[in-house]
Write an enzyme that holds these catalytic residues in place. Structure first.
Site, short mmCIF file in Angstrom:
data_model
loop_
_atom_site.label_atom_id
_atom_site.label_comp_id
_atom_site.label_asym_id
_atom_site.label_seq_id
_atom_site.Cartn_x
_atom_site.Cartn_y
_atom_site.Cartn_z
CD GLU A 201 2.36 -8.23 -10.34
OE1 GLU A 201 2.59 -8.90 -11.35
OE2 GLU A 201 2.82 -8.50 -9.21
CE LYS B 40 15.24 1.17 -17.66
NZ LYS B 40 15.84 0.14 -16.77
N GLY C 153 7.49 3.52 -8.81
CA GLY C 153 7.83 3.42 -10.23
C GLY C 153 6.59 3.30 -11.10
N GLY C 154 5.68 2.42 -10.70
CA GLY C 154 4.46 2.20 -11.49
C GLY C 154 3.62 3.46 -11.59
CD GLU D 97 5.21 -5.44 -1.74
OE1 GLU D 97 4.98 -6.50 -2.32
OE2 GLU D 97 5.56 -4.41 -2.35
N GLY E 226 6.93 -3.88 -10.61
CA GLY E 226 7.94 -3.27 -9.75
C GLY E 226 7.32 -2.52 -8.61
CB SER E 227 8.63 0.25 -6.60
OG SER E 227 8.88 1.24 -7.56
CB CYS F 89 3.95 -9.73 -6.55
SG CYS F 89 3.88 -11.08 -7.71
P1 NAP Z 1 11.44 -0.26 -9.45
O1 NAP Z 1 12.32 0.61 -8.66
O2 NAP Z 1 10.02 0.15 -9.56
O3 NAP Z 1 12.08 -0.38 -10.91
C1 NAP Z 1 11.53 -1.22 -11.92
C2 NAP Z 1 11.83 -0.65 -13.30
O4 NAP Z 1 11.07 0.54 -13.46
C3 NAP Z 1 13.29 -0.27 -13.52
O5 NAP Z 1 13.62 -0.61 -14.85
C4 NAP Z 1 13.30 1.23 -13.33
O6 NAP Z 1 14.22 1.90 -14.17
C5 NAP Z 1 11.92 1.63 -13.79
N1 NAP Z 1 11.45 2.81 -13.07
C6 NAP Z 1 11.17 2.88 -11.74
N2 NAP Z 1 10.74 4.13 -11.44
C7 NAP Z 1 10.75 4.83 -12.59
C8 NAP Z 1 10.43 6.18 -12.91
N3 NAP Z 1 10.03 7.04 -11.97
N4 NAP Z 1 10.56 6.57 -14.19
C9 NAP Z 1 10.99 5.71 -15.12
N5 NAP Z 1 11.32 4.43 -14.88
C10 NAP Z 1 11.21 4.00 -13.63
O7 NAP Z 1 11.41 -1.74 -8.89
P2 NAP Z 1 12.58 -2.72 -8.45
O8 NAP Z 1 13.92 -2.16 -8.79
O9 NAP Z 1 12.26 -4.02 -9.06
O10 NAP Z 1 12.41 -2.89 -6.90
C11 NAP Z 1 12.30 -1.83 -5.99
C12 NAP Z 1 11.16 -2.10 -5.02
O11 NAP Z 1 9.98 -2.41 -5.75
C13 NAP Z 1 11.34 -3.32 -4.12
O12 NAP Z 1 12.07 -3.02 -2.98
C14 NAP Z 1 9.93 -3.70 -3.82
O13 NAP Z 1 9.44 -2.94 -2.75
C15 NAP Z 1 9.16 -3.32 -5.05
N6 NAP Z 1 8.86 -4.49 -5.93
C16 NAP Z 1 7.64 -5.05 -5.79
C17 NAP Z 1 7.32 -6.14 -6.59
C18 NAP Z 1 5.99 -6.79 -6.46
O14 NAP Z 1 5.74 -7.69 -7.22
N7 NAP Z 1 5.14 -6.38 -5.57
C19 NAP Z 1 8.22 -6.65 -7.51
C20 NAP Z 1 9.47 -6.04 -7.62
C21 NAP Z 1 9.76 -4.95 -6.82
P3 NAP Z 1 15.70 2.34 -13.74
O15 NAP Z 1 16.54 1.13 -13.96
O16 NAP Z 1 16.00 3.45 -14.67
O17 NAP Z 1 15.63 2.74 -12.31
#
Ligand code: NAP
Length: 530
Positions: free
Chosen positions: A265, A184, A245-246, A395, A241-242, A302
């Site tokens: 993660e 994805k 999301g996770g 975080e 990711g977040s 991360c």
């Molecule tokens: P994200 O919002 O979690 O999205 C990552 C992926 O997961 C995207 O492809 C998103 O799809 C999908 N996704 C997220 N929520 C979902 C749900 N409820 N159902 C289905 N798919 C879902 O992460 P991000 O865009 O990379 O960053 C947002 C925040 O995540 C950052 O501000 C940060 O706080 C955190 N982050 C943390 C780390 C770490 O390593 N700790 C790394 C990256 C990000 P869509 O495109 O459809 O939304």
């Protein structure tokens, strides 16, 4: 290589759909051509079904054949050249050196997994030969090894457009173990994703892999990702990711009629413990190292050090002053995308409004007009404030650091005990500091995936012994790692073959050890022989 904007299903391209997105250049806020078309539900169905069919062929390919595929992917990625660097820089705001370094890490990872599987010892082959005369019951012949789970969905990460994305660590470990992959794409860098996916597609054709061994789907709004995780053909998920999301995807996976593992993660504040003698003897160097670690990649790692525990004494104060000076002098830099930039600004505003926190560096807008500038920030809290307010241990994704000032050992241990699962924990110690180290280590061993001494957590070596994981909520499953070759076990399961005819056994389990691998035979480790 031209970017089409349509999803890739095995060796074919999906048609354009009615809805699309465009990537945004975070340094200007302007959209970048072309459009990327959201995968409709029938495209999800096609990719999952094709991956399921591909699994039947791909899982039977020899380790040597799969290794050739991985090596060819690395070669094809290298051959994209400048087009990849240009597109990735435009979509992420990351500098050229970082993109080139990450490309090398990505191809290095693929080749590392290829070399791992060339030697089949990773399969944990075990053999107990039959004892027909054993009393009171005969023992059957039992042989077991790790086998691939089936099609895996990998969610590309926003903060590593290459090494944790389309052909990143999760994809490499899944393909290495014999699982087809559906990625994805992250909507933040879709063009980079397509360039890499076309390299994987080409490598699959060159090395004779089955159609559907790899697909890449575009789509935002959560629908494509959720549909993929819910699809019955999918057998495991890799995610970076977040936390929101996770955990949402963990829930989708757990509610399926057949629940599947999700290796997510998520967030981590990577606590650093600075012990007094180390600070007294080495304070300036620690402040300088901390500054580099906290601002590297605009803090979007991360392993970024988010919480630093420093004793409230004169040496601690001097270190804080030195660190604050460096953070104040740090130029604002472009963050990965408008969403991450907004989340960072919101997190800073919350900290600044928190009456139990002192803002030491609030950051500034910088001197260019990029809409996504991230500026370094430093906050300070007492041990008692930190222990009273759980939000201080959340975080802050970006270059924001919270310094927690402790006055006695009990405070320090209570701070560490209050933390949730983390990817890393770091200790700076010297001389008599080591006398107190045991209790700190005992807590960190329960809380983190990697313990770092007298250094900093950023910079994760890709190697056989690395552990990039940690207890929930750092990850969904603290028994696994997303970096290094231990990761190969996350997309496998053990299968035992009882009294199997020799001809039907995988080569790893056959008599005579034809692959010359390390195996456990009747309780004894048998080394590979050439
Ligand atoms: P994200 O919002 O979690 O999205 C990552 C992926 O997961 C995207 O492809 C998103 O799809 C999908 N996704 C997220 N929520 C979902 C749900 N409820 N159902 C289905 N798919 C879902 O992460 P991000 O865009 O990379 O960053 C947002 C925040 O995540 C950052 O501000 C940060 O706080 C955190 N982050 C943390 C780390 C770490 O390593 N700790 C790394 C990256 C990000 P869509 O495109 O459809 O939304």
């Amino acid at each position: 290589m031209e970017i089409s904007g349509t999803s890739i299903i095995g060796f074919s391209s999906a048609p354009q759909s009615d809805t699309s997105i465009k990537a945004v250049d975070p340094s200007t806020g302007l959209e970048i051509e072309p459009s990327f078309y959201n995968a409709e539900s029938e495209i999800v169905e096609q990719a999952a079904t094709l991956a399921s069919q591909a699994f039947l062929v791909y899982s039977k390919k020899s380790s040597h054949e799969r290794a050739s595929f991985l090596n060819e992917i690395a070669t094809q990625i290298e051959s994209i050249g400048a087009a990849l660097v240009t597109r990735a820089m435009q979509e992420t705001g990351l500098p050229e050196g970082r993109i080139k370094g990450e490309t090398g890490r990505t191809t290095g990872q693929l080749r590392l997994f290829a070399s791992l599987i060339e030697d089949g010892s990773w399969t944990q082959a075990r053999i107990e030969t039959a004892l027909p005369d054993r009393s009171p019951l005969p023992r059957p012949d039992i042989r077991s090894m790790s086998r691939p789970l089936g099609p895996v969905v990998v969610f590309a990460a926003s903060n590593f457009p290459l090494a944790f994305s389309t052909a990143g660590g999760d994809t490499a470990s899944a393909l290495a173990s014999g699982c087809p992959v559906i990625v994805k794409a992250h909507s933040s860098h879709p063009g980079t994703a397509e360039l890499i996916a076309r390299a994987v597609q080409k490598a699959a054709k060159i090395t004779g892999m089955p159609d559907g061994v790899f697909s890449l789907l575009f789509g935002g709004g959560r629908t494509v990702g959720s549909a993929l995780v819910a699809h019955p053909a999918i057998k495991a998920v890799g995610f970076t990711g977040s936390t929101a999301g996770g955990t949402a995807l963990m829930e989708v996976a757990a509610k399926r009629p057949e629940p599947i593992p999700v290796y997510a993660e998520m967030g981590s504040v990577n606590p650093i413990v600075l012990l007094p003698e180390a600070v007294a003897h080495n304070g300036d160097a620690i402040a300088a190292g901390l500054h580099i670690s906290a601002t590297m990649g605009v803090g979007q790692f991360c392993t970024n050090p988010g919480v630093v525990c420093i004793k409230k004494d004169a040496s601690g104060d001097a270190l804080v002053d030195h660190f604050v000076e460096k953070m104040k002098d740090t130029a604002a830099q472009v963050m990965l995308n408008p969403t991450i930039h907004r989340a960072y600004k919101d997190a800073l505003s919350k900290m600044q409004a928190n009456k139990s926190v002192t803002t030491l560096v609030s950051g500034s807008a910088g001197d260019n007009d990029s809409p996504c500038l991230g500026t370094a920030a430093v906050f300070e809290a007492s041990a008692s404030s930190f222990l009273k307010d759980e939000s201080l241990s959340h975080e802050i994704f970006g270059p924001g650091t919270t310094l927690v000032r402790w006055e006695n050992k009990e405070d320090l241990l209570a701070i560490l005990e209050s933390l949730q699962g983390q990817l890393t924990g770091t200790i700076h110690a010297s001389g008599t500091d080591w006398e107190n180290h045991g209790e700190i280590l005992e807590i960190l061993e329960r809380k983190v995936g990697r313990i770092v001494y007298n250094s900093f957590p950023t910079g994760v070596e890709v190697c056989h012994s690395m552990v990039h994981g940690g207890p929930f909520p750092a990850t969904s499953d603290g028994r696994s790692t997303s970096v290094g070759t231990h990761a190969i076990s996350r997309f496998t399961r053990l299968i035992a073959y009882q009294d199997s005819p020799q001809s039907l056994l995988p080569d790893e389990l056959k008599d005579g050890n034809p692959l010359r691998i390390v195996r456990l035979e009747n309780g004894k480790t048998v080394e590979a022989t050439i």
